[in-house]
Motif scaffolding. Structure first.
Motif, PDB file in Angstrom:
ATOM      1  N   ARG A 419     -44.685 -35.270   6.672  1.00 31.48           N
ATOM      2  CA  ARG A 419     -45.229 -34.031   6.131  1.00 31.48           C
ATOM      3  C   ARG A 419     -44.823 -33.930   4.671  1.00 31.48           C
ATOM      4  O   ARG A 419     -43.775 -34.454   4.256  1.00 31.48           O
ATOM      5  CB  ARG A 419     -44.728 -32.816   6.915  1.00 31.48           C
ATOM      6  CG  ARG A 419     -43.214 -32.605   6.864  1.00 31.48           C
ATOM      7  CD  ARG A 419     -42.874 -31.271   7.488  1.00 31.48           C
ATOM      8  NE  ARG A 419     -41.439 -31.030   7.499  1.00 31.48           N
ATOM      9  CZ  ARG A 419     -40.891 -29.818   7.472  1.00 31.48           C
ATOM     10  NH1 ARG A 419     -41.670 -28.748   7.412  1.00 31.48           N
ATOM     11  NH2 ARG A 419     -39.586 -29.663   7.503  1.00 31.48           N
ATOM     12  N   THR A 450     -47.056 -28.919   3.474  1.00 32.94           N
ATOM     13  CA  THR A 450     -46.880 -27.966   4.572  1.00 32.94           C
ATOM     14  C   THR A 450     -45.724 -27.022   4.312  1.00 32.94           C
ATOM     15  O   THR A 450     -45.570 -26.028   5.018  1.00 32.94           O
ATOM     16  CB  THR A 450     -46.634 -28.700   5.896  1.00 32.94           C
ATOM     17  OG1 THR A 450     -45.469 -29.521   5.759  1.00 32.94           O
ATOM     18  CG2 THR A 450     -47.821 -29.587   6.256  1.00 32.94           C
ATOM     19  N   ALA A 451     -44.910 -27.327   3.311  1.00 30.36           N
ATOM     20  CA  ALA A 451     -43.781 -26.457   2.980  1.00 30.36           C
ATOM     21  C   ALA A 451     -43.616 -26.418   1.468  1.00 30.36           C
ATOM     22  O   ALA A 451     -43.803 -27.431   0.778  1.00 30.36           O
ATOM     23  CB  ALA A 451     -42.500 -26.954   3.649  1.00 30.36           C
ATOM     24  N   GLU A 479     -37.489 -21.387   2.140  1.00 32.46           N
ATOM     25  CA  GLU A 479     -38.824 -21.849   1.758  1.00 32.46           C
ATOM     26  C   GLU A 479     -39.540 -20.751   0.986  1.00 32.46           C
ATOM     27  O   GLU A 479     -39.463 -19.571   1.330  1.00 32.46           O
ATOM     28  CB  GLU A 479     -39.611 -22.203   3.013  1.00 32.46           C
ATOM     29  CG  GLU A 479     -40.953 -22.828   2.737  1.00 32.46           C
ATOM     30  CD  GLU A 479     -41.651 -23.183   4.034  1.00 32.46           C
ATOM     31  OE1 GLU A 479     -42.894 -23.155   4.042  1.00 32.46           O
ATOM     32  OE2 GLU A 479     -40.957 -23.475   5.013  1.00 32.46           O
ATOM     33  N   ARG A 481     -42.265 -18.276  -0.111  1.00 35.22           N
ATOM     34  CA  ARG A 481     -43.241 -17.625   0.744  1.00 35.22           C
ATOM     35  C   ARG A 481     -43.526 -16.227   0.216  1.00 35.22           C
ATOM     36  O   ARG A 481     -42.874 -15.744  -0.696  1.00 35.22           O
ATOM     37  CB  ARG A 481     -42.727 -17.520   2.176  1.00 35.22           C
ATOM     38  CG  ARG A 481     -41.359 -16.852   2.266  1.00 35.22           C
ATOM     39  CD  ARG A 481     -40.840 -16.859   3.676  1.00 35.22           C
ATOM     40  NE  ARG A 481     -41.700 -16.121   4.537  1.00 35.22           N
ATOM     41  CZ  ARG A 481     -41.707 -14.787   4.632  1.00 35.22           C
ATOM     42  NH1 ARG A 481     -40.930 -14.069   3.869  1.00 35.22           N
ATOM     43  NH2 ARG A 481     -42.526 -14.178   5.471  1.00 35.22           N
ATOM     44  N   ARG A 500     -40.674 -21.782  14.463  1.00 39.81           N
ATOM     45  CA  ARG A 500     -40.336 -22.818  13.481  1.00 39.81           C
ATOM     46  C   ARG A 500     -40.510 -24.206  14.081  1.00 39.81           C
ATOM     47  O   ARG A 500     -41.046 -25.114  13.453  1.00 39.81           O
ATOM     48  CB  ARG A 500     -38.887 -22.646  13.005  1.00 39.81           C
ATOM     49  CG  ARG A 500     -38.658 -21.518  12.008  1.00 39.81           C
ATOM     50  CD  ARG A 500     -37.171 -21.374  11.726  1.00 39.81           C
ATOM     51  NE  ARG A 500     -36.926 -20.345  10.726  1.00 39.81           N
ATOM     52  CZ  ARG A 500     -35.717 -19.853  10.448  1.00 39.81           C
ATOM     53  NH1 ARG A 500     -34.665 -20.323  11.114  1.00 39.81           N
ATOM     54  NH2 ARG A 500     -35.565 -18.924   9.530  1.00 39.81           N
ATOM     55  N   VAL A 505     -42.862 -24.939  10.345  1.00 42.29           N
ATOM     56  CA  VAL A 505     -42.764 -24.119   9.132  1.00 42.29           C
ATOM     57  C   VAL A 505     -41.401 -23.458   9.167  1.00 42.29           C
ATOM     58  O   VAL A 505     -41.054 -22.771  10.136  1.00 42.29           O
ATOM     59  CB  VAL A 505     -43.880 -23.050   9.082  1.00 42.29           C
ATOM     60  CG1 VAL A 505     -43.678 -22.129   7.894  1.00 42.29           C
ATOM     61  CG2 VAL A 505     -45.234 -23.727   9.002  1.00 42.29           C
ATOM     62  N   ASN A 506     -40.628 -23.637   8.103  1.00 45.50           N
ATOM     63  CA  ASN A 506     -39.261 -23.149   8.131  1.00 45.50           C
ATOM     64  C   ASN A 506     -39.171 -21.655   7.873  1.00 45.50           C
ATOM     65  O   ASN A 506     -38.491 -20.925   8.571  1.00 45.50           O
ATOM     66  CB  ASN A 506     -38.431 -23.912   7.088  1.00 45.50           C
ATOM     67  CG  ASN A 506     -36.986 -23.435   7.061  1.00 45.50           C
ATOM     68  OD1 ASN A 506     -36.319 -23.411   8.085  1.00 45.50           O
ATOM     69  ND2 ASN A 506     -36.504 -23.032   5.896  1.00 45.50           N
ATOM     70  N   LEU A 517     -50.390 -19.001   9.806  1.00 43.10           N
ATOM     71  CA  LEU A 517     -49.373 -20.035   9.603  1.00 43.10           C
ATOM     72  C   LEU A 517     -49.838 -21.406  10.083  1.00 43.10           C
ATOM     73  O   LEU A 517     -49.077 -22.358  10.057  1.00 43.10           O
ATOM     74  CB  LEU A 517     -48.081 -19.656  10.336  1.00 43.10           C
ATOM     75  CG  LEU A 517     -47.277 -18.496   9.750  1.00 43.10           C
ATOM     76  CD1 LEU A 517     -46.131 -18.121  10.670  1.00 43.10           C
ATOM     77  CD2 LEU A 517     -46.763 -18.824   8.359  1.00 43.10           C
TER      78      LEU A 517
END
Length: 843
Positions: A419, A450-451, A479, A481, A500, A505-506, A517
């Motif tokens: 990822r 993805t992050a 992360e 956001r 998570r 997704v953290n 998400l």
């Protein structure tokens, strides 16, 4: 799913006519013709005709953002673009001459069907394929006819012959399509073309069985998914080639045990080497090593492992892989400096001089004479089988006005793949939603991180460079956001942990929406399984519409709310003052597929889904369309007592919606509009055995029986020793399943789904449309389905006596219609029809 068949002679004649047509338009040697098409017979004819005319084809990714597409068309100096009429709206502004093969079919058919007699040499250009570029722009790799022929003729890594059936599954813009298409056509084999778009595992299995596919190529990521969830669909294969990324040893071992008669091949190679450079036939011995080797160079290919001074290294010493031989590309189109940098003539002695491509891959020779892949030397990675230059993502992100510094890394993902994680030092206010929207205008989805991790500064090495090894894992930091709410108690913290793990997704706030998400039905199933295992609660998937956030789910659990047995009505989007729409799903009975459409229809239009009884495992499914329709109508009236009603059905759900409309009209209530999504009056059910519905146990028995028949068919083809090895492998797999309770829990959900599916199919088989319907109907037909539009209209003309409209939406079936990006266009059209129907009172 639809299928088309064409005889090789007819394929050749149609390609000849199109080649004459192209010559008349000035296409000749070294002319590059763009192909903007989905997988189809027409696409094969187009590429063949371009080569017959002496030109070269350049297949473009239909999902490429407009800016990227415009760059590639300009960079390749495309002389002409071949496409289909329905795809024109998805083309960016480019000022190119464009030929729609369906619109211009009359002119093309008037051309001679004889060969042009143009002489094409081995070094002439065959195609140009674009890959990610480290400078922030994609680069075109120029491949010659010699490279393609060397890949599939007189080679040694796989069997090519008239007895093989290849599946064309890769996107045309992906170099694996070279192997699939020309591996079949240049060896007299059969080429089966998968339906356009992304196939589910069920659809892929149906396609493999329908055509009797014997040779298949898969990306490593898709290979791992199939082994995890539907290994049985590969049982017909004689050859399975896998590549694009590092293979999981566990998955390889499971395939060897379950499919002993299938030859499993690890294929390695960059686009610059014409798809494959090295291959390795995996055996139980090599599958026990620390990695799966990439093997030896294929026929007419040579490789060298060199150190930083370009000297050969001994066995066991890591070095860079350099590639030579007939598969080498000319270089990069219109990039002489880059070509000179990557394609180098190296003199090894007075008598040995080679033109080499430096791959950037770190490898080493093994004692066996094969090569082991160790990783990348530069900033290039493979994600979902696509080669991605991290520098291109960094270059694009750096153009964001609030990004001061950026580094993008590929991190290991939970599924064994990779990822992308973007580390950003911001200049001002910035959030992940803004960054994703910015990147989405330029980059394809497989290049989307993805992050996103926000840092005050980057760690540096002693010489002042960014220390990439010191960048934190997303799970170890905050992360980036949008503003969110932290968990307030232990229950919310447990839910955050589960989300998570499932969504990878953290940074998740308790008010974040599961679907925004990246959640979908498969992830929802996994999430609810983990909730059942860790929190000891059982909820239906449709709960996500009522409570799509952690805060909402936690509130339901605190109140001890339990699902109402037998309840079908699901409020997907309950707000708004317009008349609501009621959607009936397809044969699986799950309404989650309507989520995106309901949101896109707007906050002022309520949307309710009606899912099948039995998905929760607490009720028995209904087995008559009339009973299903009557039960749904009772629930509909609980939220809308009076007509007019607006009904929608997807696939088989359209038949249920049709019966609901008939029942409403029979009691004097009006139906403002009936919307059918890819609903046909007949369905292929030969692969599904009718099953008496009553208890869950019959569904389980049928589930197991189907697999026993599959295993029996497999065993019948094997020797005694192979049978023994196969059975032992299945026993080992069963032991693994027993050791993982979450797998068994997911299997229970699959039993419920099977029970509902069997019931719905039984209801459909027994239903007869005895009365015509006088109300307004719009039937949406999938553009990718290879059936004449008139056939679809005629199928309904005898049934619909009222106003009937046939509309077209992107996708190959109703499932693809309802998924991004196709669902955006579908929503716009449905909104138009609803507005029109609600502007005039129904008669």
């Amino acid at each position: 799913m639809s299928y088309a068949h064409i005889h090789p002679c007819e394929l050749d004649l149609r390609a000849n006519r199109l080649a004459h047509f192209l010559r008349a338009l000035g296409i000749g040697p070294e002319c590059i013709v763009g192909v903007w098409m989905e997988r189809s017979v027409d696409a094969i004819i187009a590429m063949l005709a371009i080569l017959k005319a002496g030109g070269a084809y350049a297949p473009f990714d239909l999902s490429a953002p407009p800016e990227r597409m415009a760059f590639m068309v300009s960079d390749a100096k495309v002389a002409l673009l071949l496409t289909h009429k329905r795809l024109l709206t998805r083309l960016p502004e480019h000022g190119l001459r464009t030929v729609c093969l369906d619109r211009g079919s009359n002119d093309i058919e008037q051309q001679p069907d004889t060969r042009l007699g143009i002489s094409v040499g081995a070094e002439d250009l065959a195609y140009v394929m674009y890959t990610s570029g480290s400078t922030g722009e994609p680069k075109g790799v120029a491949i010659t006819h010699r490279g393609v022929v060397r890949l599939v003729k007189n080679t040694n890594y796989a069997h090519f012959g008239s007895d093989e059936v290849f599946l064309q599954l890769a996107a045309l813009s992906f170099d694996a399509s070279t192997l699939e298409i020309w591996g079949a056509l240049l060896n007299g084999g059969r080429l089966a073309i998968a339906p356009p778009g992304v196939l589910s595992l069920e659809e892929l299995g149906t396609t493999l069985a329908r055509y009797g596919v014997t040779t298949l190529w898969l990306t490593a990521g898709l290979f791992h998914q199939i082994v995890d969830h539907r290994l049985d669909i590969l049982s017909s294969l004689r050859q399975l080639l896998v590549g694009g990324d590092v293979l999981s040893l566990l998955h390889v071992q499971r395939v060897l045990a379950a499919l002993p008669s299938c030859r499993l091949i690890n294929g390695y190679g960059p686009t610059e080497g014409t798809t494959f450079t090295c291959c390795h036939t995996i055996t139980p011995v090599t599958a026990k090593g620390r990695t799966v080797p990439i093997g030896r160079p294929i026929a007419n290919t040579r490789v060298y492992v060199l150190d930083h001074s370009r000297r050969p290294v001994p066995i066991g010493v890591p070095g860079e892989l350099w590639i030579a031989g007939d598969g080498l590309a000319r270089g990069y189109l219109n990039r002489p400096a880059l070509t000179e940098e990557r394609f180098i003539t190296q003199r090894f002695s007075d008598t040995l001089q080679e033109r080499l491509y430096r791959s950037g891959d770190r490898v080493q020779w093994l004692d066996s004479g094969e090569i082991e892949f160790l990783g990348r030397l530069d900033n290039q990675v493979k994600v979902r089988g696509f080669r991605v230059e991290l520098g291109e993502i960094e270059s694009t992100l750096s153009r964001h006005p609030h990004v001061r510094e950026v580094v993008v890394l590929a991190r290991p993902a939970q599924d064994g793949g990779k990822r992308l994680v973007a580390y950003i030092v911001a200049n001002g206010s910035i959030d992940a939603h803004d960054v994703r929207a910015f990147l989405g205008r330029t980059l394809p989805d497989y290049m989307m991180p993805t992050a996103f991790v926000a840092l005050d500064r980057f760690p540096l090495t002693a010489n002042g460079k960014v220390d990439r090894h010191a960048l934190p894992e997303p799970e170890a930091t905050t992360e980036m956001r949008t503003a969110g709410v932290a968990p307030r108690d232990e229950l919310e913290q447990q839910l955050v942990t589960i989300w998570r793990e499932v969504l990878a997704v953290n940074s998740i706030g308790t008010n974040d929406n599961f679907f925004t998400l990246g959640g979908h039905s498969l992830l929802a199933l996994r999430m609810f399984v983990k909730m059942e295992e860790q929190l000891h609660v059982t909820l239906p998937l449709a709960t996500l519409f009522q409570a799509p956030t952690i805060a909402g789910l936690a509130a339901l659990l605190r109140r001890g709310v339990k699902p109402e047995a037998g309840r079908s009505l699901v409020a997907i989007q309950p707000t708004g003052n317009r008349p609501p729409v009621f959607g009936i799903p397809g044969v699986g009975g799950n309404v989650i597929a309507y989520n995106a459409l309901a949101r896109l229809l707007g906050p002022d239009r309520p949307f309710y889904g009606l899912q099948s009884r039995g998905l929760d495992g607490m009720t028995t499914p209904l087995t008559r369309i009339e009973d299903i329709a009557a039960a749904f109508l009772r629930e509909i009236r609980s939220v809308q007592p009076q007509s007019p009603y607006y009904l929608m059905g997807s696939c088989m759900g359209g038949i249920v919606a049709y019966e609901m409309a008939q029942q409403l009209r029979s009691v004097g209530q009006e139906v403002g509009l009936l919307i059918l999504l890819e609903t046909w009056l007949s369905m292929q059910t030969s692969s599904t055995r009718p099953l008496k519905i009553g208890q869950r146990m019959p569904a389980m028995v049928g589930f197991v029986a189907d697999r026993l028949r599959l295993y029996a068919d497999t065993l019948a083809r094997l020797s005694f020793r192979e049978r023994l090895r196969y059975v032992l492998g299945r026993m080992k797999l069963l032991a693994e399943m027993i050791a993982h309770r979450d797998v068994l829990r997911e299997a229970r959900g699959e039993f419920n789904l099977r029970m509902v599916t069997q019931a719905n199919l039984q209801a459909f088989q027994q239903y007869h449309l005895q009365k015509t319907y006088p109300g307004p109907v719009v039937c949406f037909r999938a553009e990718g389905r290879q059936v004449a539009p008139d056939d679809y209209r005629l199928a309904w003309r005898d049934i619909i006596s009222g106003e009937l409209e046939i509309a077209h939406a992107p996708g190959d079936n109703s499932g693809q219609m309802l998924h991004a990006p196709n669902v955006q266009e579908l929503a716009v059209q449905i909104q138009t029809y609803l507005n029109r129907a609600q502007a005039v009172p129904p008669r």
